[in-house]
Design a protein around this motif. Structure first.
Motif, mmCIF file in Angstrom:
data_model
loop_
_atom_site.group_PDB
_atom_site.id
_atom_site.type_symbol
_atom_site.label_atom_id
_atom_site.label_comp_id
_atom_site.label_asym_id
_atom_site.label_seq_id
_atom_site.Cartn_x
_atom_site.Cartn_y
_atom_site.Cartn_z
ATOM 1 N N LYS A 1 1.126 18.020 -4.846
ATOM 2 C CA LYS A 1 1.358 17.105 -4.281
ATOM 3 C C LYS A 1 0.549 15.881 -3.537
ATOM 4 N N SER A 2 0.689 16.544 -2.610
ATOM 5 C CA SER A 2 -0.462 15.282 -1.156
ATOM 6 C C SER A 2 -1.600 15.223 -1.579
ATOM 7 N N LEU A 3 -2.372 16.901 -2.048
ATOM 8 C CA LEU A 3 -4.224 16.722 -2.894
ATOM 9 C C LEU A 3 -3.544 15.216 -4.404
ATOM 10 N N ILE A 4 -2.445 15.571 -4.817
ATOM 11 C CA ILE A 4 -3.168 14.464 -5.736
ATOM 12 C C ILE A 4 -2.924 13.418 -5.464
ATOM 13 N N THR A 5 -1.957 12.687 -4.210
ATOM 14 C CA THR A 5 -1.719 11.349 -3.441
ATOM 15 C C THR A 5 -3.152 11.370 -2.558
ATOM 16 N N TYR A 6 -3.928 12.142 -1.734
ATOM 17 C CA TYR A 6 -4.427 12.001 -0.497
ATOM 18 C C TYR A 6 -6.082 12.111 -1.749
ATOM 19 N N GLY A 7 -6.237 13.121 -1.934
ATOM 20 C CA GLY A 7 -7.205 14.033 -2.130
ATOM 21 C C GLY A 7 -7.768 14.995 -1.578
ATOM 22 N N LEU B 1 2.208 21.735 -13.788
ATOM 23 C CA LEU B 1 1.771 23.007 -13.250
ATOM 24 C C LEU B 1 2.743 23.661 -12.395
ATOM 25 N N TYR B 2 3.894 23.309 -12.476
ATOM 26 C CA TYR B 2 4.962 24.515 -11.904
ATOM 27 C C TYR B 2 5.327 24.778 -12.494
ATOM 28 N N ASN B 3 5.453 24.129 -13.981
ATOM 29 C CA ASN B 3 6.794 24.579 -15.489
ATOM 30 C C ASN B 3 6.710 26.704 -15.234
ATOM 31 N N GLU B 4 6.150 27.519 -15.091
ATOM 32 C CA GLU B 4 5.878 28.869 -14.750
ATOM 33 C C GLU B 4 5.203 28.876 -14.067
ATOM 34 N N LYS B 5 6.523 30.234 -13.058
ATOM 35 C CA LYS B 5 5.914 30.915 -11.657
ATOM 36 C C LYS B 5 4.484 31.182 -11.286
ATOM 37 N N PRO B 6 3.799 30.930 -10.388
ATOM 38 C CA PRO B 6 2.573 30.853 -10.252
ATOM 39 C C PRO B 6 1.949 32.476 -10.307
ATOM 40 N N LYS B 7 0.690 33.102 -10.338
ATOM 41 C CA LYS B 7 0.294 33.880 -10.530
ATOM 42 C C LYS B 7 -0.182 34.277 -9.269
ATOM 43 N N ARG B 8 -0.713 34.575 -8.344
ATOM 44 C CA ARG B 8 -1.848 34.906 -7.680
ATOM 45 C C ARG B 8 -2.729 35.793 -8.109
ATOM 46 N N TYR C 1 5.095 9.920 -12.550
ATOM 47 C CA TYR C 1 3.897 10.871 -13.209
ATOM 48 C C TYR C 1 3.513 11.542 -11.653
ATOM 49 N N VAL C 2 3.234 11.830 -10.285
ATOM 50 C CA VAL C 2 2.985 12.656 -9.711
ATOM 51 C C VAL C 2 4.481 13.833 -10.303
ATOM 52 N N GLU C 3 5.514 13.178 -9.851
ATOM 53 C CA GLU C 3 6.414 14.684 -9.829
ATOM 54 C C GLU C 3 6.475 15.920 -11.734
ATOM 55 N N ARG C 4 5.727 14.719 -12.794
ATOM 56 C CA ARG C 4 5.513 15.514 -13.842
ATOM 57 C C ARG C 4 4.710 16.562 -13.464
ATOM 58 N N ILE C 5 2.940 15.500 -13.143
ATOM 59 C CA ILE C 5 2.260 16.333 -13.080
ATOM 60 C C ILE C 5 2.021 18.088 -12.707
ATOM 61 N N ARG D 1 -3.215 5.054 3.685
ATOM 62 C CA ARG D 1 -1.206 4.050 3.388
ATOM 63 C C ARG D 1 -0.857 3.565 2.192
ATOM 64 N N THR D 2 -1.482 3.155 1.276
ATOM 65 C CA THR D 2 -1.480 1.979 0.546
ATOM 66 C C THR D 2 -1.115 2.992 -0.862
ATOM 67 N N TYR D 3 -1.993 4.588 -0.693
ATOM 68 C CA TYR D 3 -1.313 6.398 -1.287
ATOM 69 C C TYR D 3 -0.477 6.865 -1.231
ATOM 70 N N ARG D 4 -0.018 6.569 -0.022
ATOM 71 C CA ARG D 4 1.055 7.215 0.557
ATOM 72 C C ARG D 4 2.111 6.067 0.055
ATOM 73 N N ASP D 5 2.391 5.464 -0.022
ATOM 74 C CA ASP D 5 3.069 3.958 -0.339
ATOM 75 C C ASP D 5 3.539 4.250 -2.191
ATOM 76 N N CYS D 6 2.580 3.852 -3.011
ATOM 77 C CA CYS D 6 2.671 4.490 -3.927
ATOM 78 C C CYS D 6 3.568 5.385 -4.512
ATOM 79 N N VAL D 7 3.474 6.067 -3.526
ATOM 80 C CA VAL D 7 4.368 7.917 -4.001
ATOM 81 C C VAL D 7 5.722 7.749 -3.002
#
Length: 309
Positions: A119-125, A78-85, A70-74, A26-32
């Motif tokens: 974004k969720s991975l960065i927030t909660y792990g 990561l998505y500055n370029e279109k993902p390649k799978r 900070y999270v939005e910048r990360i 909940r703390t991680y969520r509230d900080c984001v």
């Protein structure tokens, strides 16, 4: 009614690891995201602090974290370029075509969905992705279905993103493979959809998946008795997948099943420390700028209070 409440309480039971980590999540969520942020959860009242003073201190305090930017910048980097799978010829198209997004999702593409997952991975792990269908009773058309046949049968699979706070209980086997997950959802609807003047009713939905079945229960809160719930719907269906259809991702690392190591674990503590320090400074500044005499007396009227000798 008592039977319904006993069932509600049983379904509300949480995994021991969930209870140990819930406050941190909940703390991680509230900080984001401040959508469910409550300042009083973090500004504790001193035992000698008057409740009115504490309420006022909470009122004038503002939580202005740096973490969201900070999270939005990360995520943006990561998505500055279109993902390649790294998939073979035609597999990417088949993959994106086979798994559509949740029908109530505001995300318009698989890339946007994965950005939200990161974004969720960065927030909660860790994060949870449930693969399901609207009609679990008929998850696939017999034989080799075409897309048109799946759509006609309302059997198209789609992905639903859940945060760790939504999946309240789970179980695993000796190989640490999930054998059960239980999801809790809360929402609000009109008691009578045909009557615009009818009161809103709070609903609580439990969704439980094991390796073979999907089971869900919907409870409605008694709007005259807060906290009392009545079972209004119960269903069970076979999904026949042979596994619990939930993908659990971890980043930057896994601590145990369903528990990741949050990227924000130290930043969140710093944000709360800053918030509490700023709260004290804001309150002290206000009291200094607007001094008021505080008198504690047993007299019934302030006119009976003698100031001086």
């Amino acid at each position: 009614q008592n039977r319904d409440m006993k069932l509600f309480q049983a379904l509300s039971s949480k995994h021991p690891d969930y209870m140990a980590w819930e406050a941190r999540w909940r703390t991680y969520r509230d900080c984001v995201d401040d959508a469910e942020f409550h300042k009083e959860d973090y500004l504790f009242r001193n035992e000698r602090e008057h409740p009115d003073q504490h309420a006022f201190r909470v009122l004038i305090s503002e939580f202005l974290p740096d973490t969201p930017s900070y999270v939005e910048r990360i995520v943006g980097a990561l998505y500055n370029e279109k993902p390649k799978r790294d998939l073979k010829n035609g597999d990417l198209e088949k993959f994106a075509d086979a798994v559509t997004l949740a029908r109530n999702s505001s995300l318009s593409s698989m890339d946007a969905y994965m950005a939200e997952t990161i974004k969720s991975l960065i927030t909660y792990g860790s994060t949870r992705e449930l693969i399901t269908t609207k009609s679990v009773q008929n998850p696939a058309v017999p034989g080799a279905p075409t897309r048109a046949e799946e759509i006609a049968a309302d059997a198209r699979p789609y992905a639903v993103h859940y945060t760790p706070l939504s999946v309240i209980d789970w179980d695993e086997d000796d190989a640490c493979e999930l054998t059960m997950v239980r999801i809790k959802e809360n929402y609000c609807h009109k008691a009578n959809p045909d009557d615009p003047l009818s009161p809103h009713v709070k609903y609580c939905k439990f969704i439980q998946y094991d390796r073979e079945t999907a089971h869900w229960w919907i409870f409605a809160e008694d709007y005259e008795k807060e906290g009392e719930y009545k079972l209004v719907e119960e269903s069970e269906a076979q999904h026949r997948m042979g596994v619990v259809p939930m993908i659990v991702r971890y980043w930057p690392g896994q601590q145990k099943t369903m528990i990741g190591r949050s990227f924000l674990r130290y930043m969140a503590r710093a944000e709360l420390s800053k918030f509490r320090n700023d709260s004290d400074m804001d309150y002290d500044s206000y009291m200094h700028a607007h001094p008021a005499m505080w008198v504690e007396t047993k007299q019934k009227s302030l006119g009976d209070v003698v100031v001086g000798g």
